[in-house]
Write a protein that holds these residues in place. Sequence first.
Motif, PDB file in Angstrom:
ATOM      1  N   ARG A 151      25.441 -39.528 -43.228  1.00  0.00           N
ATOM      2  CA  ARG A 151      24.270 -39.741 -42.180  1.00  0.00           C
ATOM      3  C   ARG A 151      24.803 -41.062 -41.580  1.00  0.00           C
ATOM      4  N   ALA A 152      25.627 -41.832 -42.107  1.00  0.00           N
ATOM      5  CA  ALA A 152      26.138 -42.997 -41.287  1.00  0.00           C
ATOM      6  C   ALA A 152      26.934 -42.921 -40.359  1.00  0.00           C
ATOM      7  N   LEU A 153      27.738 -41.773 -40.386  1.00  0.00           N
ATOM      8  CA  LEU A 153      28.843 -41.220 -39.547  1.00  0.00           C
ATOM      9  C   LEU A 153      27.961 -40.522 -38.232  1.00  0.00           C
ATOM     10  N   LEU A 154      26.776 -39.944 -38.552  1.00  0.00           N
ATOM     11  CA  LEU A 154      25.853 -39.315 -37.437  1.00  0.00           C
ATOM     12  C   LEU A 154      25.215 -40.394 -36.598  1.00  0.00           C
ATOM     13  N   LYS A 155      25.224 -41.729 -36.965  1.00  0.00           N
ATOM     14  CA  LYS A 155      24.519 -42.545 -36.265  1.00  0.00           C
ATOM     15  C   LYS A 155      25.429 -42.933 -34.699  1.00  0.00           C
ATOM     16  N   ASP A 156      26.518 -42.505 -34.724  1.00  0.00           N
ATOM     17  CA  ASP A 156      27.309 -42.742 -33.549  1.00  0.00           C
ATOM     18  C   ASP A 156      27.751 -41.693 -32.806  1.00  0.00           C
ATOM     19  N   ASP A 157      27.818 -42.036 -31.360  1.00  0.00           N
ATOM     20  CA  ASP A 157      28.316 -40.931 -30.544  1.00  0.00           C
ATOM     21  C   ASP A 157      29.799 -41.195 -30.581  1.00  0.00           C
ATOM     22  N   TRP A 158      30.612 -40.311 -31.549  1.00  0.00           N
ATOM     23  CA  TRP A 158      31.964 -40.376 -31.630  1.00  0.00           C
ATOM     24  C   TRP A 158      32.826 -39.952 -30.282  1.00  0.00           C
ATOM     25  N   SER A 159      32.238 -39.129 -29.595  1.00  0.00           N
ATOM     26  CA  SER A 159      32.928 -38.417 -28.486  1.00  0.00           C
ATOM     27  C   SER A 159      33.241 -39.557 -27.446  1.00  0.00           C
ATOM     28  N   SER A 160      32.352 -40.503 -27.338  1.00  0.00           N
ATOM     29  CA  SER A 160      32.633 -41.588 -26.546  1.00  0.00           C
ATOM     30  C   SER A 160      33.669 -42.775 -26.974  1.00  0.00           C
ATOM     31  N   ILE A 161      34.034 -42.554 -28.050  1.00  0.00           N
ATOM     32  CA  ILE A 161      35.035 -43.727 -28.534  1.00  0.00           C
ATOM     33  C   ILE A 161      36.506 -43.201 -28.355  1.00  0.00           C
ATOM     34  N   SER A 162      37.228 -44.362 -27.527  1.00  0.00           N
ATOM     35  CA  SER A 162      38.362 -43.971 -27.282  1.00  0.00           C
ATOM     36  C   SER A 162      39.412 -43.901 -28.553  1.00  0.00           C
ATOM     37  N   THR A 163      40.574 -42.998 -28.400  1.00  0.00           N
ATOM     38  CA  THR A 163      41.287 -42.903 -29.557  1.00  0.00           C
ATOM     39  C   THR A 163      42.594 -43.803 -29.393  1.00  0.00           C
ATOM     40  N   ASP A 164      42.806 -44.575 -28.378  1.00  0.00           N
ATOM     41  CA  ASP A 164      43.792 -45.476 -28.134  1.00  0.00           C
ATOM     42  C   ASP A 164      44.068 -46.564 -29.140  1.00  0.00           C
ATOM     43  N   GLU A 165      43.026 -47.269 -29.172  1.00  0.00           N
ATOM     44  CA  GLU A 165      42.843 -48.434 -30.312  1.00  0.00           C
ATOM     45  C   GLU A 165      41.866 -47.934 -31.185  1.00  0.00           C
ATOM     46  N   GLN A 215      37.758 -36.760 -36.262  1.00  0.00           N
ATOM     47  CA  GLN A 215      38.437 -36.601 -37.416  1.00  0.00           C
ATOM     48  C   GLN A 215      39.447 -37.757 -37.510  1.00  0.00           C
ATOM     49  N   TYR A 216      40.185 -37.983 -36.349  1.00  0.00           N
ATOM     50  CA  TYR A 216      41.264 -38.680 -36.185  1.00  0.00           C
ATOM     51  C   TYR A 216      40.900 -40.376 -36.413  1.00  0.00           C
ATOM     52  N   LEU A 217      39.848 -40.734 -35.725  1.00  0.00           N
ATOM     53  CA  LEU A 217      39.271 -41.919 -35.757  1.00  0.00           C
ATOM     54  C   LEU A 217      38.929 -42.386 -37.244  1.00  0.00           C
ATOM     55  N   VAL A 218      38.055 -41.409 -37.975  1.00  0.00           N
ATOM     56  CA  VAL A 218      37.569 -41.778 -39.206  1.00  0.00           C
ATOM     57  C   VAL A 218      38.716 -41.793 -40.257  1.00  0.00           C
ATOM     58  N   ARG A 219      39.667 -41.184 -40.082  1.00  0.00           N
ATOM     59  CA  ARG A 219      41.049 -41.116 -40.970  1.00  0.00           C
ATOM     60  C   ARG A 219      41.716 -42.453 -40.755  1.00  0.00           C
ATOM     61  N   ALA A 220      41.854 -42.841 -39.474  1.00  0.00           N
ATOM     62  CA  ALA A 220      42.581 -43.869 -39.109  1.00  0.00           C
ATOM     63  C   ALA A 220      41.823 -45.059 -39.728  1.00  0.00           C
TER      64      ALA A 220
END
Lengths: 232, 270
Positions: A151-165, A215-220
Motif C-alpha cells: 500500500r505504501a508503494l501504491l501511494k506514489d506515481d512511480w512512472s514520473s520518477i527519473s531513474t537517473d539518480e 522495479q529498478y528504483l525499488v531494488r536500488a
Amino acid sequence: LAQFLASHEHLSWLHDINTSKWDKAHSTLKTLAAKETKYAARKKTLLSISKLAALASDQPQDLIQQQVGGINNELQLLFFQENLPAEVLQNKGLDADNMPVLAPHDLIQLYVGPENDRANEHDFNKALDLMQYIDEDDPAYEGLKLHIWGRALLKDDWSSISTDEPLSACSHTVFFKTVELAFKNGVDLQEYLPDVDMLLSSEELGGLKDNSSFQYLVRAGYEQIQRVMTQE
Amino acid sequence: VTAALEAATSEEDRRKIRAIDWLVFDESQRAEALKQSNAVMRTFLAMKKHAAAKEVFEKIPSGSVDVINRQWQIQNGSAPLPAEDDNAIREYICIQTFLMAHDAFNDWFTHFHHNKPHRPKLQEGANFTEKVKHEHREQEYEVEVSRWHHSLSLQTDDVVSKIYNVLLFPDGWMVDQRMESDEDEGRTHQLDLLRQLCLPTMALLLHTVLHETRRYADCMVLADIIASEQHQLYTVFRRDELQRFLQKLRDSSIQLLDQNLDPLGYQVSS
C-alpha cells in the motif's frame, strides 16, 4: 449487597475494592476488558481502573510493574484506535464516541487501506507498530506485512520518477519516507520489511508490478537500505 | 470541608505579601519579581493558604509576561528568554490555573450547599388563607429550585473545566519545560511536592463535584485520565490516595447500578 456483588463477575471488582482486595480487582477488571467488544471507551475505563487497582496493591514493586506493563500494552492498542484520522472514521461510518473495539488486523487495514486516502509515512509507521499485536504464527502475519508495504508503494506515481539518480529521486516517496521514519523510531526493519522479490511480485501492486523502472528504483532503494542496516 | 482546604493568613504572611509591592515597582526587575512571587506562592500553596497565595497573585500586574519579554528584548535583542525566566512564566500560569480552579470550586460549593432554596412548610391546622398563601409560596419555590438547578449546572460545567485545566495542563502542571545548567534543586523539589500535594486533591474535588451533581458516568471516566501514561497523574498519588480514589469510583458505580445501568454507566444490553 456484598454477596450479590461477589457472585457476579462483572460486579465482583466492586466488592474487591470495598474489601481492599486490590490485586483481585485488578485481574477481574483485566479479564472483563479482554472480553469487551462492544465499546472501545468501556474497555479503556475497565483497563484504567484495573491499572489503578494494581498500583494500589501492596504486592512487590516488580510484580506491579509487570501488571501495569501488560495493561499499558492494551491501552496503547486502544490509543491507536482513538487516533484513527477523523476521515477514516467517517468513511467507515464509525462514531468516535461509540466505537466498538477494533482488532489489530482491522486497525492496520484502516491506517493503510483506501479509507485513509491521505495516508502518509506516519500512518504506515502506526501500521508497523500495530504488527506487534499480531501473533507471528497467525496465518495472516506475512500477508499483512506485504500489504502494508504494498500500500505504501501504491501511494506514489512511480512512472514520473527519473531513474537517473534513483536514490535521491525516490527519497520523497511515501515508501522510502516510511522506511526512514521506521529506522529513526527503532522499528525492527529486518523483521518487518519483506523480501524485495516477494514484495515486487505481490498481487497487491497490480499493473505497477510489470513496470521495469519501478522495479529498478525499488531494488536500488532496497540495496541502500541493506547497506545502512548492516552498518548499524 | 473549607477548614481542611484552607489555612488562615498570619501576620508574618501579610508582611511577605506586602513585600511584593516593592518587587513589582521597577519594570526592569519584573522577571526577578515574578520568581520571588512564585517562591512565596509555592510556600503558601504548600500550607494550603490559598487566600494568601491569591493575594500575592493579584499583586503581580496582569501584563507582566509582556513586560518581561519586552525588558529582555531591550537588553538582549532577539535572543530567546533564559530558561529560568521561561520556567518562571510557566510556573506563574500554572499557579493561576490552580487558583482559578480553586475559586471555581469554592463558588460551586457555596452554591451547592448554601444557596439551595428551602421548601416552604405548611403549619398544621392552617386556615384557608394560609393554605392559599402556602400554595403560592410552593409555586415560587418551584421556580427558584429550577433556577438553582440551572445555575448549578452552569457552575458545575465551569468548575469541571477549570479543574481539568489543572489536571491536563499541557506537558504537566508545575513541570518545567526547559532544563537549566545550574538547576535550583530546592525549587525543583518544591514543584514535585506541590504536584504530589495538589493534583490528587484536585482529582478528588473533581470527583466530588461530579458525584454530588449525579454525573456518575463522568466519575468513572476520571479513571482514564488518572491512569493515562500521557499525563502521568497516577505517579503523584500515594498508594493510600489511589485506594481512596478507587473507593470513590466504587461509590459512583453503585449509584449507576441503582439506575439500572452497568457499573460504568452503559445501558445494560439483553
